[in-house]
Scaffold this motif. Structure first.
Motif, PDB file in Angstrom:
ATOM      1  N   ALA A   1     -11.509 -49.348  28.667  1.00 59.07           N
ATOM      2  CA  ALA A   1     -12.748 -50.059  28.991  1.00 59.07           C
ATOM      3  C   ALA A   1     -12.539 -51.012  30.157  1.00 59.07           C
ATOM      4  O   ALA A   1     -13.350 -51.066  31.091  1.00 59.07           O
TER       5      ALA A   1
ATOM      6  N   LEU B   1     -18.473 -48.463  31.019  1.00 60.49           N
ATOM      7  CA  LEU B   1     -17.375 -49.175  30.390  1.00 60.49           C
ATOM      8  C   LEU B   1     -16.876 -48.503  29.112  1.00 60.49           C
ATOM      9  O   LEU B   1     -15.693 -48.573  28.799  1.00 60.49           O
ATOM     10  N   MET B   2     -17.784 -47.876  28.366  1.00 62.25           N
ATOM     11  CA  MET B   2     -17.398 -47.171  27.148  1.00 62.25           C
ATOM     12  C   MET B   2     -18.204 -45.888  27.037  1.00 62.25           C
ATOM     13  O   MET B   2     -19.393 -45.868  27.377  1.00 62.25           O
TER      14      MET B   2
ATOM     15  N   ALA C   1     -23.341 -50.334  27.667  1.00 59.89           N
ATOM     16  CA  ALA C   1     -21.919 -50.120  27.921  1.00 59.89           C
ATOM     17  C   ALA C   1     -21.689 -48.741  28.521  1.00 59.89           C
ATOM     18  O   ALA C   1     -20.859 -48.562  29.419  1.00 59.89           O
TER      19      ALA C   1
END
Length: 236
Positions: free
Chosen positions: A82, A59-60, A54
């Protein structure tokens, strides 16, 4: 075929375009072992691989103190950011390059919001139909239930029914709305969740969400191309 960056069961770290090998560590053939990306996410964690991916996918991310806080309950602001990053990543455009002038801000995330990253991403996810809000309120500090999470995942990844594939989930409440029920079924059809008891009313932790995000990403993207490695630093 989906690509996974796993060498002998451990993930290879690719951070900001570089690989850092620490003292007393060795890279032998295809085997590479590094220290944990986050201080509170050891390699033994069930979410370790997905939290790493991730982060690599953009995304994170974690917190300034080098923690990810995997057990902290996910709030709606976390999810907005996100998916804002996912839209940027898949479109090849930054949020600043989108024309968001015609999108009405959520009533509780206004242009003067202290968290400007949240404000910009909230406009983007609203414009793209990922978040609809409740009476035009985002409720950014509110916790995200697994049922709500299923809906935004289904919207963001444009999940479609798979002919001949049945959902394994057995605890969908008939009282749920049709979009809710369909979203949970879609997560099961696409193997984003593999459980029979989805527990749709429970909240989601940051670690669990990272795992859902990565599984969703791989369900719709056949190729996972790692970023180019610019340099390798050897610690002394």
């Amino acid at each position: 075929m989906r690509k996974r960056w796993i060498y002998t069961g451990l993930a290879a770290f690719i951070l900001a375009g570089s690989i850092t090998l620490l003292p007393d560590e060795q890279a032998l053939g295809d085997e590479q072992t590094n220290q944990s990306l986050y201080a509170d996410v050891p390699i033994e964690s069930s979410h370790f691989q997905n939290i790493t991916e991730a982060r690599t996918l953009g995304l994170m991310t974690g917190y300034p103190d080098n923690t990810f806080k995997p057990n902290v309950k996910l709030n709606r602001a976390n999810v907005v950011k996100a998916f804002g990053k996912y839209i940027e990543q898949t479109s090849g455009k930054s949020v600043a390059e989108f024309d968001l002038s015609g999108t009405e801000p959520f009533a509780d995330v206004q242009p003067d919001a202290r968290d400007q990253e949240l404000y910009k991403y909230s406009l983007l996810v609203k414009q793209e139909g990922v978040f609809k809000g409740s009476n035009n309120r985002l409720l950014p500090s509110g916790e995200m239930t697994r049922r709500q999470m299923a809906m935004v995942i289904a919207r963001a990844f444009d999940l479609q029914d798979l002919p001949g594939v049945e959902s394994k989930v057995t605890d969908i409440d008939p009282a749920f709305g049709e979009e809710d029920k369909k979203a949970i079924r879609l997560l099961s059809e696409h193997n984003i969740t593999t459980v029979t008891e989805f527990r749709p009313r429970e909240t989601t932790s940051r670690g669990q969400f990272a795992s859902f995000l990565v599984a969703s990403y791989h369900s719709v993207h056949d190729e996972f191309t790692p970023p180019e490695v610019e340099n390798i630093e050897i610690g002394e």
